[in-house]
Write an enzyme that holds these catalytic residues in place. Sequence first.
Site, PDB file in Angstrom:
ATOM      1  CD  GLU A 163      -4.489   2.259   0.590  1.00 48.26           C
ATOM      2  OE1 GLU A 163      -4.844   1.569  -0.374  1.00 48.26           O
ATOM      3  OE2 GLU A 163      -3.401   2.083   1.185  1.00 48.26           O
ATOM      4  NE  ARG A 184      -5.265  -2.688  -4.753  1.00 53.56           N
ATOM      5  CZ  ARG A 184      -4.610  -1.800  -4.011  1.00 53.56           C
ATOM      6  NH1 ARG A 184      -5.159  -0.621  -3.782  1.00 53.56           N
ATOM      7  NH2 ARG A 184      -3.423  -2.075  -3.516  1.00 53.56           N
ATOM      8  NE  ARG A 241      -5.798  -0.998  -0.130  1.00 51.08           N
ATOM      9  CZ  ARG A 241      -4.808  -1.815   0.206  1.00 51.08           C
ATOM     10  NH1 ARG A 241      -4.955  -3.113   0.091  1.00 51.08           N
ATOM     11  NH2 ARG A 241      -3.680  -1.325   0.680  1.00 51.08           N
TER      12      ARG A 241
END
Length: 457
Positions: free
Chosen positions: A111, A155, A157
């Site tokens: 990630e 968010r 990612r």
Amino acid sequence: MRFIDLFAGLGGFHLALSRLGHQCVFASEINSKLQKLYRLNFPDVPIEGDITQIKAEDIPPHEILCAGFPCQPFSFSGKKQGFEDELGRGNLFDEICRILRYHHPKYIFLENVSALPGHDNGRTWKVIKQKLDALGYDIRSHIYSPHEFGIPQHRPRFYIVGMLRNEQGVSGMHRFHFLRPPKDVVSDVRSIVDPEDNDRLVAVRRDLHPVFDAWQEFVYNVTKRDGFMPSHCIFTMEFGADYEFEDVPPAFQSIERLRGRRGAYGRLLEGDTREELIAGLPFYMQRTKYSDTFPEFKKILIRQNRELYQRHKDWIDLWLPKILPYPRTQRMFEWSTTNQDWDFKHHVIQLRPSGIRIRSINCVPTITLCTTATPILPFAPFPSKGALDKKGRPYKPEDFRWGRYISHNEAARIQSMQELNYGKLSRVQKVKALGNAVNVDVVELIAKRLLPKRTPK
């Protein structure tokens, strides 16, 4: 299956894969405070520090390698130096490769920030893919944000998953597909707010109250006349300004051309030297890095703000003195939502270097390592049992007239990490750690599709 948790932080990968019945056999985290927390929450897992000092043969055998490898070298908030990062963080990806080369786990799960695939015009991502391919892994990648799955945080990612090819050169990765987020999902920040939470809360400072009052008045006045709020940034420095900018940047104009024009806030440019005249311009026009051109998007913003001022000059001239006493970042504003409810109390507020931003109540912005950008919840009520400030003094209900910053408990809830014991971490330390963590629920959703099913113990 056994997995290892590299650059483990708070243990987001650990939580997600443990939910699915997999066993963590090793973790690495260089931050000593986070190491202690990891041991507190996962006492049966050996955790070490600097991964560069750990021999691959000292890491237990495993079938899954998980790593949220350092993102600062690739992030928009960092210097974006990538593999050339001056602190050596970009090269930590090679530590992952070193362990893969020795252990050959069947699965990898990585990630990073959403900016990674575009970093250095895609060259960084190309190198990463080449290295993983050379190690025998077929990979897939995708960008997800928690709000796409009903978790109220924006968010995005970058997730990378892969499988090791067998002797016949087949991995089975062709059967894996990333989940399509449901189209009708709705997230709402209010779903994670506990009105009785009174643990280390931070109310909006009293000196910000009149700033928010002034901008609320601004929005009401603009929308009453225009019926909408412009989406562009509001630069109050352009209100009343008439300096020229279309052909030559003002910092490169002659003294004769500058003198007599109006600069920031409509003030007359005065002085005997170019430097004195330039000092009266808006701060973004005082820079001399632009030689004979000026970015078109800047020109558009200036035109938009001057046109806004002309439409509302009658009341803006009376309103402007209310905002002038405050810091420059509080004299800029952005309505960053399509919601036409003009009451700030029904939105999320964020203080940014680029100004005050009003965001939709559907999700908070990314919980970042920069705690000054922590989202403000103006709708958060004063706890019925009261609350203390950071010095241990009791808050008064009027301290919450503009709400408070998101609590550390709510930040943990957004990251699906509310079950962890955070020991003696301060509120700031906890928010920073959460800002650097993976979202447990999103990782679990991906892992369910990647890994064979296991029955939790």
